[in-house]
Design a protein around this motif. Structure first.
Motif, mmCIF file in Angstrom:
data_model
loop_
_atom_site.group_PDB
_atom_site.id
_atom_site.type_symbol
_atom_site.label_atom_id
_atom_site.label_comp_id
_atom_site.label_asym_id
_atom_site.label_seq_id
_atom_site.Cartn_x
_atom_site.Cartn_y
_atom_site.Cartn_z
ATOM 1 N N GLU A 167 36.212 7.634 -118.339
ATOM 2 C CA GLU A 167 34.938 8.003 -117.720
ATOM 3 C C GLU A 167 34.106 6.769 -117.376
ATOM 4 O O GLU A 167 33.555 6.660 -116.274
ATOM 5 C CB GLU A 167 34.156 8.928 -118.650
ATOM 6 N N LEU A 168 34.004 5.834 -118.327
ATOM 7 C CA LEU A 168 33.148 4.662 -118.114
ATOM 8 C C LEU A 168 33.690 3.746 -117.040
ATOM 9 O O LEU A 168 32.938 2.951 -116.451
ATOM 10 C CB LEU A 168 32.960 3.898 -119.415
ATOM 11 N N ALA A 169 34.989 3.816 -116.766
ATOM 12 C CA ALA A 169 35.586 2.962 -115.746
ATOM 13 C C ALA A 169 35.335 3.488 -114.333
ATOM 14 O O ALA A 169 35.555 2.775 -113.353
ATOM 15 C CB ALA A 169 37.089 2.843 -115.994
ATOM 16 N N LYS A 170 34.833 4.740 -114.226
ATOM 17 C CA LYS A 170 34.580 5.318 -112.908
ATOM 18 C C LYS A 170 33.381 4.655 -112.234
ATOM 19 O O LYS A 170 32.446 4.219 -112.916
ATOM 20 C CB LYS A 170 34.318 6.822 -113.040
ATOM 21 N N PRO A 171 33.375 4.579 -110.909
ATOM 22 C CA PRO A 171 32.214 4.014 -110.202
ATOM 23 C C PRO A 171 30.922 4.779 -110.504
ATOM 24 O O PRO A 171 29.851 4.198 -110.578
ATOM 25 C CB PRO A 171 32.613 4.151 -108.721
ATOM 26 N N ASP A 187 20.009 -5.587 -117.471
ATOM 27 C CA ASP A 187 20.193 -4.193 -117.070
ATOM 28 C C ASP A 187 21.230 -3.530 -117.976
ATOM 29 O O ASP A 187 22.381 -3.944 -118.031
ATOM 30 C CB ASP A 187 20.666 -4.155 -115.611
ATOM 31 N N ILE A 188 20.821 -2.484 -118.730
ATOM 32 C CA ILE A 188 21.763 -1.692 -119.531
ATOM 33 C C ILE A 188 21.519 -0.209 -119.234
ATOM 34 O O ILE A 188 21.455 0.623 -120.135
ATOM 35 C CB ILE A 188 21.650 -1.987 -121.040
ATOM 36 N N SER A 189 21.416 0.116 -117.953
ATOM 37 C CA SER A 189 20.987 1.446 -117.541
ATOM 38 C C SER A 189 22.080 2.499 -117.599
ATOM 39 O O SER A 189 21.801 3.684 -117.437
ATOM 40 C CB SER A 189 20.411 1.391 -116.123
ATOM 41 N N THR A 190 23.340 2.100 -117.819
ATOM 42 C CA THR A 190 24.426 3.075 -117.933
ATOM 43 C C THR A 190 25.092 2.936 -119.300
ATOM 44 O O THR A 190 24.940 1.916 -119.988
ATOM 45 C CB THR A 190 25.484 2.856 -116.850
ATOM 46 N N LYS A 194 27.242 -0.140 -119.436
ATOM 47 C CA LYS A 194 26.493 -1.390 -119.599
ATOM 48 C C LYS A 194 25.942 -1.527 -121.019
ATOM 49 O O LYS A 194 25.910 -2.623 -121.583
ATOM 50 C CB LYS A 194 25.358 -1.454 -118.580
ATOM 51 N N LYS A 195 25.518 -0.397 -121.599
ATOM 52 C CA LYS A 195 25.044 -0.433 -122.988
ATOM 53 C C LYS A 195 26.176 -0.859 -123.915
ATOM 54 O O LYS A 195 26.001 -1.699 -124.800
ATOM 55 C CB LYS A 195 24.502 0.939 -123.405
ATOM 56 N N ALA A 196 27.331 -0.235 -123.735
ATOM 57 C CA ALA A 196 28.479 -0.573 -124.576
ATOM 58 C C ALA A 196 28.925 -2.004 -124.322
ATOM 59 O O ALA A 196 29.284 -2.731 -125.259
ATOM 60 C CB ALA A 196 29.617 0.406 -124.302
ATOM 61 N N GLY A 197 28.916 -2.423 -123.058
ATOM 62 C CA GLY A 197 29.294 -3.798 -122.742
ATOM 63 C C GLY A 197 28.403 -4.801 -123.429
ATOM 64 O O GLY A 197 28.871 -5.818 -123.967
ATOM 65 N N TYR A 198 27.081 -4.525 -123.433
ATOM 66 C CA TYR A 198 26.136 -5.419 -124.117
ATOM 67 C C TYR A 198 26.408 -5.464 -125.613
ATOM 68 O O TYR A 198 26.483 -6.533 -126.212
ATOM 69 C CB TYR A 198 24.705 -4.946 -123.850
ATOM 70 N N GLN A 199 26.587 -4.285 -126.211
ATOM 71 C CA GLN A 199 26.801 -4.228 -127.662
ATOM 72 C C GLN A 199 28.068 -4.973 -128.072
ATOM 73 O O GLN A 199 28.059 -5.745 -129.031
ATOM 74 C CB GLN A 199 26.889 -2.780 -128.109
#
Length: 768
Positions: free
Chosen positions: A251-255, A310-313, A316-321
C-alpha cells in the motif's frame, strides 16, 4: 511427455497444493461463519507480522474507544512445518470448546494437517485442559503429554498453551516444526496478565517463545483487549491492510496510498515496521525492500523552523521514524552514553562550549498531591525543578542520601516529551526528547542524546517534605524562584548559560528559552502577577489559593495539538509573540493573554460534572474572571465580544437562525453568551455559588464513574437556579438546552427570570 511423467507431475502438484493448504485461512474456517471472543472481562492478546509470510485468520476491534483492529489468529510457515497462533489459550479450555464453532475450528485444524490414514499423533503441554484432550481424542487423535518439549517421533501436531523459556527446549520445538511438524499455539499472555505482579516491570512478563515465533514472521504482543459485549465475536472477513507487513509495503509503495488515520498508523503500521526492523538483518532483502518503499536514505533528516520536514503521509511518517532507527543503529546509540542527535543543536539547543560544568548541592521542597482538580493517576511522578541543565551527550552523576533509595525517586532530563509524528510537518524532532532514570543507588549516571533541564520526579503519594541531591557535571540554568531568590541575584542568574530558563513560584512555573528572558528586569513583579492569576482561578474553582503543587506552562518550538493545549501535568504554548507577552508584565496588564488564561482555565474546570458541550466554554469563565478581577478590564475582552452590544448581536444571530442545542454546543462563544447574561444580571457571585455546589460534590468522584450528559445538564440547571434563587427554565428553553421534567419541577420554588433582551423570545408571552 509420456503418461507416466504427466501423472507424476499431477501427483506432485496435488501434494504441493495439500502441503500449502496447511493452516490456510480457507481450510481453517471451512464451514465456519463466526467464532466467539472469550467472555467479557477475559483478555485476548494481539499478533503482529515480522516478515511477509504470515496470513491473518481472524481479527477484532482493539476497543470501542480506539477505532482500529488487532490480529487474534495468525498462521505462517517455518521450514517444512507450519504454525497456527491464537491470542488466548482459552480457546482450548472447556468454556470455549463447548462452542460448536470452536469445535469445528479444532476439527479443521486436524483435517488441515491430516495427510495419512493413521490416527494423528498429537502432543499437548502438561497444563493442557482435559476438555482439549477429550476433544482431540473425539477427533480420532492419539494424544500424549509432552514433558519439557520432548516431542515423540512422528508427532503430527503440538498444542502449546504456555511459554517456553528454556533455550534448549525452544530449539527442540523449532527443529520439530522446521522438519515438517505443526505447532498450534494458544497465547499464555491473558493468564500472565491476570496473575501479574503490578509492582514489577511488565518486562518481567514478556514471553520468550517470540524468539521462535518471529522466525515464522509471527510476534505475540503484550497487547491485551477484551470482548465488547457478551455475544461478541471475531471478524473473519478480509483484514485491514495496516495489520500485515506485506500489505503495508504494497500500500505505501503506491503513488496514492489509502488514507491512514493516526490510530491505524500508531497501532498497526508503526509497530509492524518496528518489529520487521528488529527481527531481520539490515542486509536482508526484506529490509532493503522496506527502505525502498519508504524512501529511506542513509542520511538522517533534521527538521528545523527554517527547513520543516514533510511527513504528511503514512509512508513519509514511517520513513522519518525508521531513518532515525537506522541512524541510531549505525552509530551504536544503544551502547553509547555520549551519543548526540544532530537535531538537538537546534532544539532544545546547545550549551555554549565555554560553559563551565559544576557540582551542585540542590535542595528541593517536595510539592505533591491532589488539590481537587483533574490530576494524573495516583502513582504519578511529579516533576520538581533543579535549576541545572544536562548537556547533550554528557554524563552527569546524581548522588542521593541512602535514605532516599527506597523512595522511588527518578531523574528526568528534558521536559519536551510530546510525540509530534501525527502532524503533517515537523519543525523540530518529532520524538519524545526526555530521558528518565531510576535513582535506586547512591550514585546514578544519567545522560541524554538531546540534553535538557534536570528534574527530580517524586511520587504524588510521597510523604517527603524535602530532599537534597548532588549533581556532578551539570550546567547552571537561569532559575528564579519567587521569595527564594531576589533581584540582586537575578542579575547573575539570568546570565547562566543553559539554553532553557524556569521562572517559578509555588503556584506556577514558566519554562521558556533563555534568550527570551535577557531583557527581563523584574521577575519578582512578573511572577507576583502570575500568582494573582492563579489565585483568581483558585477562587473561581473553589480550591485553596495554597497549591499542593505548581501548574506548568512549557514553551515549545512546535505545539503538538492546536495553537496551545492543556493536559493534567502541563500547558504547552508556542515560542512566538505570545511567549513574549507572557513574560512582559506591562503588556500583560495592558492586554492580558487570552490564550494562556484560557489554558489555565482548562486545568480548573469541573471535568467530572460539566456537560459535554461546554469543554471550550466554562474554561473561558476563568479567562474572563482573570480579566475582570485581576486586570480590572470587565467582561468584554475577546475579539467579536468586546462590548455588551456585540454579545447581544451574537445572541440574536443565534436565536433568529433556527437555534438548536446542537448548534449551541458547537459554537463555544455563542454558548459563552449565556453565561455572560447570568454574570451581567446576578454577578460573579452566581457562578461562585454554583461552583461551590460542584466542589462540595467533589468532582473527582465522577472522573471514572461519570454521570450521563443529561444528568450533568440537569445539574448545571439546578445549581445555577439555586445560586441565583431563580427559576431559569424559560431561560434554558430559549437557549434550547434540554431539561428533564424532574429538574424543572425542582426549580418551580423560585421566581421565573429571563434577561430583558429575551422578552420577545419567551414562549406564551401573553400569559406571563
Amino acid at each position: 511427455m509420456n503418461l507416466k511423467t504427466t501423472l507424476l507431475l499431477i501427483l506432485a502438484c496435488l501434494a504441493i497444493q495439500s502441503f500449502a493448504q496447511k493452516f490456510q485461512k480457507s481450510a481453517l474456517l471451512k464451514g465456519i461463519n463466526t467464532l466467539p471472543m472469550p467472555d467479557t472481562g477475559k483478555f485476548v492478546s494481539a499478533f503482529f507480522s515480522t516478515n511477509e509470510q504470515p496470513q491473518i485468520i481472524a481479527t477484532h476491534l482493539l476497543s470501542s474507544q480506539v477505532d482500529v483492529s488487532a490480529t487474534v489468529m495468525m498462521s505462517s510457515a517455518l521450514g517444512k512445518g507450519h504454525i497456527f497462533a491464537i491470542g488466548s489459550s482459552e480457546y482450548f479450555e472447556s468454556k470455549l470448546l463447548s462452542d460448536q464453532n470452536v469445535q469445528h475450528l479444532l476439527k479443521n485444524i486436524i483435517q488441515s494437517v491430516r495427510n495419512h490414514p493413521k490416527k494423528l499423533k498429537v502432543a499437548v503441554t502438561k497444563t493442557a485442559d482435559a476438555s482439549l484432550i477429550n476433544a482431540l481424542k473425539a477427533n480420532n487423535a492419539q494424544v500424549y503429554i509432552a514433558d519439557s518439549s520432548k516431542l515423540q517421533p512422528n508427532t503430527d501436531i503440538y498444542f502449546l498453551t504456555n511459554d517456553v523459556k528454556d533455550t534448549a527446549a525452544l530449539k527442540v520445538i523449532e527443529k520439530y516444526i522446521a522438519d515438517g511438524g505443526n505447532l498450534v499455539y494458544g497465547s499464555p499472555y491473558p493468564y500472565i496478565f491476570k496473575h501479574r505482579d503490578p509492582n514489577k516491570s511488565y518486562l518481567n512478563d514478556l514471553i520468550k517463545i517470540n524468539a521462535l515465533l518471529s522466525k515464522a514472521g509471527i510476534f505475540n504482543a503484550y497487547t491485551m483487549f477484551t470482548a465488547e459485549h457478551p455475544k461478541d465475536s471475531l471478524t473473519l472477513t478480509k483484514e485491514p491492510f495496516y495489520l500485515l507487513l506485506k500489505n503495508i509495503l504494497s500500500e505505501l509503495a503506491k503513488p496514492s496510498p489509502k488514507p491512514t488515520s493516526p490510530t491505524e498508523y500508531a497501532y498497526g503500521i508503526e509497530p509492524t515496521l518496528e518489529l520487521a526492523f528488529s527481527n531481520n538483518a539490515d542486509t536482508s532483502m526484506l529490509i532493503r525492500k522496506i527502505k525502498s518503499a519508504l524512501s529511506i536514505s542513509d542520511s538522517l533528516p533534521v527538521p528545523t523552523l527554517n527547513k520543516p520536514l514533510d511527513i504528511s503521509t503514512a509512508a513519509k511518517k514511517a520513513g522519518y521514524q525508521f531513518s532515525k532507527y537506522i541512524y541510531e543503529k549505525s552509530h551504536n546509540k544503544e551502547n553509547s552514553t555520549d551519543f548526540v542527535y544532530p537535531e538537538s543543536k537546534s532544539f532544545p539547543g546547545e550549551v555554549p562550549k565555554n560553559a563551565s560544568r559544576s557540582t551542585e548541592l540542590i535542595d528541593i521542597a517536595v510539592q505533591v498531591g491532589s488539590q481537587g482538580l483533574a490530576e494524573p493517576y495516583p502513582n504519578y511522578f511529579r516533576l520538581h525543578s533543579t535549576g541545572v541543565y544536562v548537556p547533550a551527550g554528557e554524563k552527569v552523576s546524581i548522588v542521593i542520601d541512602p535514605k532516599y533509595k527506597s523512595q522511588y525517586l527518578k531523574a528526568q532530563i528534558g521536559i519536551h516529551n510530546d510525540d509530534l509524528r501525527h502532524l503533517d510537518q515537523l519543525e523540530r524532532s518529532g520524538f519524545d526528547l526526555t530521558r528518565s532514570f531510576e535513582l535506586e543507588k547512591d550514585t546514578t549516571t544519567i545522560f541524554s542524546p538531546y540534553g535538557g533541564l534536570l528534574y527530580i520526579r517524586i511520587p504524588d503519594s510521597s510523604s517527603l517534605k524535602s530532599i537534597s541531591i548532588v549533581a556532578n557535571g551539570v550546567v547552571k540554568a537561569p532559575y528564579y524562584k519567587l521569595e527564594k531568590n531576589n533581584l540582586t541575584e537575578w542579575a547573575s542568574i539570568k546570565n547562566n548559560p543553559a539554553p532553557w530558563t524556569e521562572l517559578a513560584t509555588d503556584k506556577i512555573i514558566l519554562t521558556v528559552p533563555t534568550y527570551r528572558i535577557k531583557n527581563l528586569e523584574n521577575p519578582d513583579s512578573l511572577l507576583k502577577l502570575w500568582d494573582q492569576v492563579m489565585d483568581a482561578d483558585a477562587d473561581l474553582a473553589i480550591i485553596s489559593r495554597t497549591r499542593t503543587h505548581p501548574e506548568r506552562i512549557v514553551i515549545d518550538n512546535q505545539v503538538a495539538y492546536g495553537y496551545m493545549f492543556t493536559v493534567w501535568d502541563k500547558i504547552v504554548a508556542p515560542n512566538d509573540e505570545s511567549c513574549e507577552l507572557m513574560l512582559n508584565e506591562k503588556m500583560l496588564k495592558e492586554k492580558g493573554s487570552w490564550g494562556h488564561f484560557h489554558e489555565l482555565g482548562h486545568r480548573h474546570q469541573f471535568w467530572g460534572l460539566d456537560m459535554d458541550e461546554v469543554g471550550e466554554v466554562t474554561t473561558n469563565l476563568y479567562t474572563m474572571y482573570v480579566y475582570d478581577k485581576v486586570l480590572k478590564k470587565g467582561l468584554y475582552n475577546h475579539e467579536g465580544m468586546e462590548s455588551k452590544d456585540e454579545v447581544k448581536q451574537k445572541i440574536n444571530s443565534y436565536l433568529q437562525n433556527q437555534p438548536t442545542f446542537e448548534k449551541w454546543g458547537k459554537e463555544p462563544f455563542t454558548a459563552l453568551c449565556m453565561y455572560i447574561q447570568l454574570i451581567e444580571h446576578f454577578g460573579w457571585e452566581s457562578i461562585l455559588k454554583a461552583n461551590k455546589i460542584y466542589r462540595d460534590m467533589d468532582p473527582r468522584k465522577y472522573y471514572q464513574n461519570e454521570l450521563s450528559n443529561e444528568e450533568r445538564i440537569d445539574l448545571w440547571f439546578t445549581s445555577i437556579s439555586k445560586a441565583t434563587n431563580s427559576d431559569l427554565s424559560s431561560f434554558f428553553e430559549i437557549w434550547k438546552i434540554p431539561l428533564s421534567e424532574r429538574a424543572k419541577k425542582e426549580a418551580k420554588a423560585y421566581k421565573t427570570w429571563i434577561p430583558d433582551e429575551f422578552a420577545t423570545y419567551l414562549p406564551h408571552t401573553d400569559s406571563q
